[in-house]
Design an enzyme around this catalytic site. Sequence first.
Site, PDB file in Angstrom:
ATOM      1  N   ARG A  55     -30.184   2.282  -0.681  1.00  0.00           N
ATOM      2  CA  ARG A  55     -28.951   1.564  -1.008  1.00  0.00           C
ATOM      3  C   ARG A  55     -28.906   0.241  -0.274  1.00  0.00           C
ATOM      4  NH1 ARG A  55     -29.158   5.180  -3.927  1.00  0.00           N
ATOM      5  NH2 ARG A  55     -27.573   6.698  -4.587  1.00  0.00           N
ATOM      6  N   SER A  63     -17.338  -2.500  -8.333  1.00  0.00           N
ATOM      7  CA  SER A  63     -18.329  -1.698  -7.621  1.00  0.00           C
ATOM      8  C   SER A  63     -19.679  -1.784  -8.324  1.00  0.00           C
ATOM      9  CB  SER A  63     -17.831  -0.248  -7.642  1.00  0.00           C
ATOM     10  OG  SER A  63     -18.881   0.623  -7.390  1.00  0.00           O
ATOM     11  N   ALA A  76      -6.145  -1.797  -4.079  1.00  0.00           N
ATOM     12  CA  ALA A  76      -5.521  -0.474  -4.216  1.00  0.00           C
ATOM     13  C   ALA A  76      -6.220   0.341  -5.295  1.00  0.00           C
ATOM     14  CB  ALA A  76      -4.040  -0.621  -4.538  1.00  0.00           C
ATOM     15  N   ASP A  90       3.998   1.871  -4.131  1.00  0.00           N
ATOM     16  CA  ASP A  90       2.948   2.314  -5.043  1.00  0.00           C
ATOM     17  C   ASP A  90       2.802   1.236  -6.116  1.00  0.00           C
ATOM     18  OD1 ASP A  90       1.513   3.560  -7.175  1.00  0.00           O
ATOM     19  OD2 ASP A  90       1.939   5.482  -6.208  1.00  0.00           O
ATOM     20  N   ASP A 144       0.880  -1.177   0.000  1.00  0.00           N
ATOM     21  CA  ASP A 144       0.000   0.000   0.000  1.00  0.00           C
ATOM     22  C   ASP A 144       0.915   1.223   0.000  1.00  0.00           C
ATOM     23  OD1 ASP A 144      -3.228   0.363   1.276  1.00  0.00           O
ATOM     24  OD2 ASP A 144      -1.951   2.109   0.896  1.00  0.00           O
ATOM     25  N   ARG A 187     -28.124  15.237  -4.736  1.00  0.00           N
ATOM     26  CA  ARG A 187     -26.702  15.324  -5.093  1.00  0.00           C
ATOM     27  C   ARG A 187     -26.561  14.890  -6.558  1.00  0.00           C
ATOM     28  NH1 ARG A 187     -22.614  11.587  -1.594  1.00  0.00           N
ATOM     29  NH2 ARG A 187     -23.767   9.946  -2.644  1.00  0.00           N
ATOM     30  N   TYR A 208     -14.524   7.632 -11.743  1.00  0.00           N
ATOM     31  CA  TYR A 208     -14.210   6.539 -10.813  1.00  0.00           C
ATOM     32  C   TYR A 208     -14.902   5.249 -11.271  1.00  0.00           C
ATOM     33  CZ  TYR A 208     -15.058   3.475  -6.855  1.00  0.00           C
ATOM     34  OH  TYR A 208     -15.186   2.360  -6.052  1.00  0.00           O
ATOM     35  N   LYS A 231     -13.564   1.325 -12.916  1.00  0.00           N
ATOM     36  CA  LYS A 231     -13.974  -0.032 -12.501  1.00  0.00           C
ATOM     37  C   LYS A 231     -14.461  -0.834 -13.704  1.00  0.00           C
ATOM     38  CE  LYS A 231     -13.089   0.518  -8.158  1.00  0.00           C
ATOM     39  NZ  LYS A 231     -11.879  -0.125  -7.616  1.00  0.00           N
TER      40      LYS A 231
HETATM   41  P1  NAD Z   1      -9.528   2.762   0.927  1.00  0.00           P
HETATM   42  O1  NAD Z   1      -9.162   4.059   0.336  1.00  0.00           O
HETATM   43  O2  NAD Z   1      -9.736   2.680   2.399  1.00  0.00           O
HETATM   44  O3  NAD Z   1      -8.446   1.645   0.510  1.00  0.00           O
HETATM   45  C1  NAD Z   1      -7.730   1.694  -0.694  1.00  0.00           C
HETATM   46  C2  NAD Z   1      -6.255   1.566  -0.356  1.00  0.00           C
HETATM   47  O4  NAD Z   1      -5.488   1.615  -1.567  1.00  0.00           O
HETATM   48  C3  NAD Z   1      -5.755   2.700   0.540  1.00  0.00           C
HETATM   49  O5  NAD Z   1      -5.105   2.140   1.671  1.00  0.00           O
HETATM   50  C4  NAD Z   1      -4.783   3.481  -0.349  1.00  0.00           C
HETATM   51  O6  NAD Z   1      -3.721   4.016   0.397  1.00  0.00           O
HETATM   52  C5  NAD Z   1      -4.345   2.409  -1.330  1.00  0.00           C
HETATM   53  N1  NAD Z   1      -3.891   2.874  -2.645  1.00  0.00           N
HETATM   54  C6  NAD Z   1      -4.516   3.706  -3.519  1.00  0.00           C
HETATM   55  N2  NAD Z   1      -3.791   3.843  -4.636  1.00  0.00           N
HETATM   56  C7  NAD Z   1      -2.673   3.074  -4.477  1.00  0.00           C
HETATM   57  C8  NAD Z   1      -1.539   2.801  -5.288  1.00  0.00           C
HETATM   58  N3  NAD Z   1      -1.389   3.342  -6.498  1.00  0.00           N
HETATM   59  N4  NAD Z   1      -0.586   1.968  -4.803  1.00  0.00           N
HETATM   60  C9  NAD Z   1      -0.709   1.408  -3.571  1.00  0.00           C
HETATM   61  N5  NAD Z   1      -1.754   1.627  -2.769  1.00  0.00           N
HETATM   62  C10 NAD Z   1      -2.723   2.457  -3.220  1.00  0.00           C
HETATM   63  O7  NAD Z   1     -10.833   2.250   0.176  1.00  0.00           O
HETATM   64  P2  NAD Z   1     -11.774   1.005   0.470  1.00  0.00           P
HETATM   65  O8  NAD Z   1     -13.113   1.520   0.819  1.00  0.00           O
HETATM   66  O9  NAD Z   1     -11.113   0.037   1.361  1.00  0.00           O
HETATM   67  O10 NAD Z   1     -11.878   0.415  -0.994  1.00  0.00           O
HETATM   68  C11 NAD Z   1     -11.061  -0.652  -1.454  1.00  0.00           C
HETATM   69  C12 NAD Z   1     -11.376  -0.910  -2.909  1.00  0.00           C
HETATM   70  O11 NAD Z   1     -12.771  -1.201  -3.033  1.00  0.00           O
HETATM   71  C13 NAD Z   1     -11.105   0.287  -3.824  1.00  0.00           C
HETATM   72  O12 NAD Z   1     -10.598  -0.195  -5.053  1.00  0.00           O
HETATM   73  C14 NAD Z   1     -12.484   0.891  -4.007  1.00  0.00           C
HETATM   74  O13 NAD Z   1     -12.595   1.578  -5.223  1.00  0.00           O
HETATM   75  C15 NAD Z   1     -13.371  -0.352  -4.003  1.00  0.00           C
HETATM   76  N6  NAD Z   1     -14.773  -0.065  -3.621  1.00  0.00           N
HETATM   77  C16 NAD Z   1     -15.025   0.609  -2.459  1.00  0.00           C
HETATM   78  C17 NAD Z   1     -16.356   0.909  -2.128  1.00  0.00           C
HETATM   79  C18 NAD Z   1     -16.693   1.679  -0.869  1.00  0.00           C
HETATM   80  O14 NAD Z   1     -17.808   2.197  -0.786  1.00  0.00           O
HETATM   81  N7  NAD Z   1     -15.819   1.746   0.118  1.00  0.00           N
HETATM   82  C19 NAD Z   1     -17.390   0.489  -2.956  1.00  0.00           C
HETATM   83  C20 NAD Z   1     -17.090  -0.199  -4.126  1.00  0.00           C
HETATM   84  C21 NAD Z   1     -15.770  -0.472  -4.446  1.00  0.00           C
HETATM   85  N1  UFG Z   2     -26.352  10.707   1.331  1.00  0.00           N
HETATM   86  C1  UFG Z   2     -26.957  11.739   2.019  1.00  0.00           C
HETATM   87  N2  UFG Z   2     -26.163  12.608   2.709  1.00  0.00           N
HETATM   88  C2  UFG Z   2     -24.805  12.486   2.760  1.00  0.00           C
HETATM   89  C3  UFG Z   2     -24.193  11.424   2.053  1.00  0.00           C
HETATM   90  C4  UFG Z   2     -25.000  10.559   1.340  1.00  0.00           C
HETATM   91  O1  UFG Z   2     -28.173  11.867   1.995  1.00  0.00           O
HETATM   92  O2  UFG Z   2     -24.148  13.307   3.400  1.00  0.00           O
HETATM   93  C5  UFG Z   2     -27.218   9.745   0.594  1.00  0.00           C
HETATM   94  C6  UFG Z   2     -26.930   9.669  -0.888  1.00  0.00           C
HETATM   95  O3  UFG Z   2     -27.637  10.666  -1.574  1.00  0.00           O
HETATM   96  C7  UFG Z   2     -27.347   8.253  -1.213  1.00  0.00           C
HETATM   97  C8  UFG Z   2     -27.022   7.468   0.058  1.00  0.00           C
HETATM   98  O4  UFG Z   2     -26.919   8.454   1.094  1.00  0.00           O
HETATM   99  O5  UFG Z   2     -28.749   8.195  -1.395  1.00  0.00           O
HETATM  100  C9  UFG Z   2     -25.710   6.721  -0.023  1.00  0.00           C
HETATM  101  O6  UFG Z   2     -24.672   7.599  -0.436  1.00  0.00           O
HETATM  102  P1  UFG Z   2     -23.133   7.213  -0.317  1.00  0.00           P
HETATM  103  O7  UFG Z   2     -22.346   8.404  -0.766  1.00  0.00           O
HETATM  104  O8  UFG Z   2     -22.841   6.673   1.042  1.00  0.00           O
HETATM  105  O9  UFG Z   2     -22.971   5.983  -1.309  1.00  0.00           O
HETATM  106  P2  UFG Z   2     -23.232   5.872  -2.888  1.00  0.00           P
HETATM  107  O10 UFG Z   2     -24.276   4.843  -3.077  1.00  0.00           O
HETATM  108  O11 UFG Z   2     -23.451   7.189  -3.505  1.00  0.00           O
HETATM  109  O12 UFG Z   2     -21.808   5.352  -3.432  1.00  0.00           O
HETATM  110  C10 UFG Z   2     -21.050   4.356  -2.730  1.00  0.00           C
HETATM  111  C11 UFG Z   2     -19.554   4.634  -2.928  1.00  0.00           C
HETATM  112  C12 UFG Z   2     -19.108   4.317  -4.323  1.00  0.00           C
HETATM  113  C13 UFG Z   2     -19.548   2.942  -4.682  1.00  0.00           C
HETATM  114  C14 UFG Z   2     -21.039   2.807  -4.540  1.00  0.00           C
HETATM  115  C15 UFG Z   2     -21.507   1.416  -4.876  1.00  0.00           C
HETATM  116  O13 UFG Z   2     -19.254   5.999  -2.663  1.00  0.00           O
HETATM  117  O14 UFG Z   2     -17.702   4.359  -4.374  1.00  0.00           O
HETATM  118  O15 UFG Z   2     -21.406   3.101  -3.193  1.00  0.00           O
HETATM  119  O16 UFG Z   2     -20.737   0.485  -4.268  1.00  0.00           O
HETATM  120  F1  UFG Z   2     -19.163   2.658  -5.942  1.00  0.00           F
END
Ligand code: NAD
Ligand code: UFG
Length: 333
Positions: free
Chosen positions: A231, A124, A81, A58, A31, A292, A149, A153
Amino acid sequence: MKILVTGGTGFIGSHTVVELINAGHEVVIVDNLVNSNKDVIGKIKRITKVRPLFYKVDVENKKALAKVFNEHKFDAVIHFAGLKAVGESVQKPLLYYRNNLDSTLTLLELMVEYDVKNILFSSSATVYGTPEVMPIKEEDPLGHTTNPYATTKLFIEQILQDFVSANPGFKAVSLRYFNPIGAHPSKLLGESPSDIPNNLMPYISKVANGKLEYLSVHGDNYDTVDGTGVRDYVHVVDLAHGHLLALKAFSFDKAYNYYNLGTGKGTSVLELIHAYEKANKIKIPYVIGPRRDGDIATSYADIEKAHIELGFSPQYTIKEACRHAFLYEKKQK
Ligand code: NAD
Ligand code: UFG
């Protein structure tokens, strides 16, 4: 198995490392700490009694990553990552394409060079764009993504498909996460962005702990149960466990597999707020704000495929997730 976990100090990665270690796998984390902290390694050790090897690398840096491949013979890679802030990706698309695509290409090149045949990828629900039918099934149309973003994916899923068809014996699995929430029940791992959170659950947790004044609900005029967005919120420990189960897909005949990981149930913003209030016996001040940009009304998964093929069956309730998230945020400065 000996598994390379990229992004393993992040939110979902760290919880997955715990599940992997508890199941007896050997884990090596890389990481660059752009969105996480090295002290996560010590916390993983406190939970599992095992300190995973960590390299601050990285994933875009081929030379540095090659050193890690040189020192270990991996059976599989789990690739978390990546950069993940939807709004930031709209402002800085090149940063997102560069980071998320380059890191994946570098990783795949090294997998070929070092003959590491299996990869699990963090995809995602956003790859479905604006889905028309609920619940969302894996075979529903992909594309028409609403931000860079999400497009990274989608592109990476396509790259993985092309990669395994060109490299016989290689296997790739994309896991399409819905909305991960909660924190580790130990209160040692979780999600607490240092900036203003974009996502609902960490925002609620900051309000609940008095670090932000109130929550703005983004719109209450959607065609949903109470007008607010719906959601599929899945506890991060259940999601992490899903990765452990998904390792079995490497033995399936198909070279490329993909699964939704959610709960199959939709929860509205107001329902989540009220569940949070009940779980923690507190009040969450909120106002109704405008919609939003880029949000869709409803998104929840059909998880039958993951259930049947992988045995995926989430265990935690929304209430437990709310409790864990609150307690984790309480411990943060
Ligand atoms: P996070 O940011 O907590 O974890 C991602 C990690 O990747 C971080 O520790 C960051 O430092 C590291 N990173 C980023 N770019 C890098 C690089 N070039 N080299 C090495 N390390 C790097 O996010 P998370 O919520 O744990 O998400 C993990 C994965 O799941 C991500 O790919 C994210 O897009 C995907 N995802 C997350 C969500 C969500 O809502 N959290 C939903 C769908 C998909
Ligand atoms: N919301 C609010 N107020 C806030 C934040 C969010 O009302 O301050 C609402 C949004 O409008 C939405 C719901 O809460 O209806 C969830 O919003 P999030 O931002 O928590 O999540 P999203 O569904 O928009 O997106 C998330 C991650 C993406 C991921 C996606 C599907 O941000 O990275 O889920 O996995 F891809």
